[in-house]
Design an enzyme around this catalytic site. Structure first.
Site, short mmCIF file in Angstrom:
data_model
loop_
_atom_site.label_atom_id
_atom_site.label_comp_id
_atom_site.label_asym_id
_atom_site.label_seq_id
_atom_site.Cartn_x
_atom_site.Cartn_y
_atom_site.Cartn_z
N GLU A 164 0.81 -1.16 0.03
CA GLU A 164 0.16 0.00 0.17
C GLU A 164 1.00 1.12 -0.01
OE1 GLU A 164 -1.99 -3.54 0.86
OE2 GLU A 164 -0.43 -2.68 2.13
N HIS A 170 10.16 14.73 10.04
CA HIS A 170 11.21 14.49 9.03
C HIS A 170 10.73 14.38 7.66
CE1 HIS A 170 14.22 13.31 12.54
NE2 HIS A 170 13.32 14.12 12.89
#
Length: 173
Positions: free
Chosen positions: A76, A103
């Site tokens: 996915e 991040h």
């Protein structure tokens, strides 16, 4: 915030529960399917649509993220990452869910429905959705390098540290 959802048969029950949880917590879920159990369904059909929904919303200036669920979450995530402009991250802990946003400014989170309990899955999604991208220069720079590569196909230049290692890669910049 709008949250686009896609899954395969392994994530169907979890997606259904998550849709209710999202609504209860003030999110606007957009379900891209599937809607009935089919053990032979193909996750790209649904995950690509969820990721495209996020990309389309973001391009229009809307606050939007996505969640894709499968057995492991790996396929996915790969499918979602094929959509231009999407950064999808696989989350397997609260730390990886928050770091995907902090991040990487990931817009889609992939989770493994067979890897987590219902409570764990909801918590991973909650952490992902509530963690902002602070825009630190080093992270923004790295995201910029990936976005530039996606747009142009040109590799970023190698840093000096890669050029000075004996036997290291040649500077192709």
């Amino acid at each position: 915030m709008r949250v686009h959802l896609g899954c395969d048969h392994a994530g169907l029950d979890l997606k259904s529960h998550l849709t209710g949880w999202l609504t209860e917590h003030g999110y606007e879920p957009v379900d891209h399917g599937p809607f009935v159990y089919d053990a032979l369904d193909d996750y790209p059909v649904f995950c690509l649509r969820a990721a495209e929904g996020v990309a389309r919303d973001r391009a229009a200036g809307l606050d939007s993220l996505g969640v894709v669920i499968g057995g492991s979450g790996n396929g996915e995530q790969i499918a979602a990452n094929k959509v231009k402009g999407i950064r999808a991250a696989l989350a397997w802990s609260e730390d990886t869910a928050s770091l995907a946003r902090e991040h990487n400014d990931a817009w889609v989170v992939a989770v493994g429905g067979r890897m987590h309990s219902l409570e764990e899955l909801v918590r991973l999604v909650e952490v992902f959705l509530t963690t902002p991208f602070p825009g630190d220069e080093r992270h923004a720079r790295r995201i910029g390098q990936m976005s530039s590569y996606e747009a142009t196909g040109e590799l970023p230049p190698l840093p000096a540290s890669a050029r000075s290692v004996p036997g290291g890669p040649a500077d192709d910049a």
